[in-house]
Design an enzyme around this catalytic site. Structure first.
Site, short mmCIF file in Angstrom:
data_model
loop_
_atom_site.label_atom_id
_atom_site.label_comp_id
_atom_site.label_asym_id
_atom_site.label_seq_id
_atom_site.Cartn_x
_atom_site.Cartn_y
_atom_site.Cartn_z
CG HIS A 1 -9.62 1.25 -6.60
ND1 HIS A 1 -8.42 1.91 -6.75
CD2 HIS A 1 -9.41 0.28 -5.68
CE1 HIS A 1 -7.51 1.35 -5.96
NE2 HIS A 1 -8.09 0.36 -5.30
NE ARG B 1 -6.19 -2.37 -6.44
CZ ARG B 1 -5.30 -1.83 -7.28
NH1 ARG B 1 -5.16 -2.34 -8.49
NH2 ARG B 1 -4.57 -0.81 -6.91
CG ASN C 1 -7.73 4.21 -9.57
OD1 ASN C 1 -7.71 3.49 -8.57
ND2 ASN C 1 -8.63 5.14 -9.76
CG HIS D 1 -6.90 -6.60 0.98
ND1 HIS D 1 -6.45 -5.64 1.87
CD2 HIS D 1 -7.27 -5.91 -0.13
CE1 HIS D 1 -6.54 -4.44 1.32
NE2 HIS D 1 -7.03 -4.58 0.11
#
Length: 320
Positions: A65, A61, A93, A190
């Site tokens: 990001h 992740r 975040n 995911h």
């Protein structure tokens, strides 16, 4: 989509600066300056994952990001200062974790080969390693990124949200030079991880004037999510794993979408739109195909907004 002109201006600015880099990266970039770089990063990631099974999903992740804001420049690692709120402290975040793994890898690399390996490359290599360690594909990471000097919390408004529809998702990925197949393949990340109730609770109650619950959500699964996310919810840690095999990188995520059991509305929308449905079905039916396309798309994502002529941070949390 955004409520103020300021927000719109931010988005337009990011669309201009976050683009696919024309930089030419190299898989052998550190062959002379730091030949053991990837081994050091792999060992660090492996040790951290053994002690904390949440590390793989968190590092993957982190890569997304980072790359989705200013490109893959490790700006997500920079700490806030009294005069600037950095990306990592923005609402989207706040739940990012395991920065310490990158810090540890950086510390070891600075000892082995000072001022050579960028924080941006560490994040990219670590993302590959945790996918492979979790049972997913391996790919050669292109290297040679340099680290950014700017990190602004306000720019995280441009991260794709779990409430996005397919059109919004396609546009968000297109802004970064990524195609529809990349969108569907990268959404497969995911398959690892967990989500807190806040990211999907809007699907469970008062969804619309016609439906109390999102009609694309399978009824039995909707009830399971409601039980885990009651209203009011006093447990801040309550949530749901994104697929039943959340510690294994596989194609179960796509199989769940076919059953109406995607946790995020954005995920489930991929199966409800003709532009993405057939790709979802192909990945659900062929894990090897998914692995191949995921690896290819990760290489493309890793080339977004690459800085080739910047510097290498001595400490990933602080601009030199």
């Amino acid at each position: 989509m955004f409520q103020t002109m300021a927000k719109n201006a931010t988005v337009l600015f990011l669309m201009m600066i976050v683009c696919v880099s024309e930089a030419v990266l190299d898989t052998n970039y550190y062959s002379k300056t730091c030949p053991n770089a990837e081994k050091i990063i792999l060992q660090t990631v492996y040790n951290a994952s053994i002690h904390d099974p949440r590390v793989p999903a968190r590092l993957l992740r982190l890569f997304f990001h980072d790359c989705f804001i200013r490109g893959c420049d490790a700006s997500v690692l920079i700490d806030s200062t009294p005069g600037n709120q950095a990306e990592k402290d923005a609402p989207p975040n706040i739940s990012l974790r395991s920065f310490y793994v990158i810090d540890e890898a950086k510390s070891k690399l600075e000892t082995a080969c000072p001022h050579s390996v960028s924080c941006a490359d560490i994040v990219a290599i670590a993302a590959r390693d945790i996918v492979t360690l979790s049972g997913g594909p391996y790919w050669s990471v292109l290297k040679g990124r340099k680290d950014g000097k700017i990190s602004n919390a306000s720019e995280t408004i441009n991260l794709p949200a779990p409430t996005f529809n397919v059109s919004q998702l396609i546009q968000s990925f297109a802004n970064r030079g990524l195609q529809v197949k990349d969108l569907v393949a990268l959404s497969g990340a995911h398959t690892l991880g967990f989500s807190h109730c806040s990211s999907f609770q809007s699907r469970l109650r008062n969804f619309s004037s016609i439906h109390d619950t999102d009609p694309t959500l399978e009824s039995g699964f909707a009830q399971i999510l409601k039980n885990k996310c009651p209203k009011p919810n006093l447990d801040k840690n309550a949530g749901q794993f994104l697929d039943p095999t959340s510690s294994t990188f596989d194609n179960v995520y796509y199989k769940r979408l076919l059953e109406g059991k995607g946790v995020f509305g954005s995920d489930q929308s991929l199966f409800g739109d003709s532009r993405t449905k057939t790709i979802v079905e192909s990945f659900a039916n062929d894990q090897n195909l998914f692995f191949k396309e995921f690896a290819a798309s990760m290489v493309k994502l890793g080339n977004v907004g690459v800085i080739e002529n910047g510097n290498v941070r001595f400490n990933c949390r602080v601009v030199n």
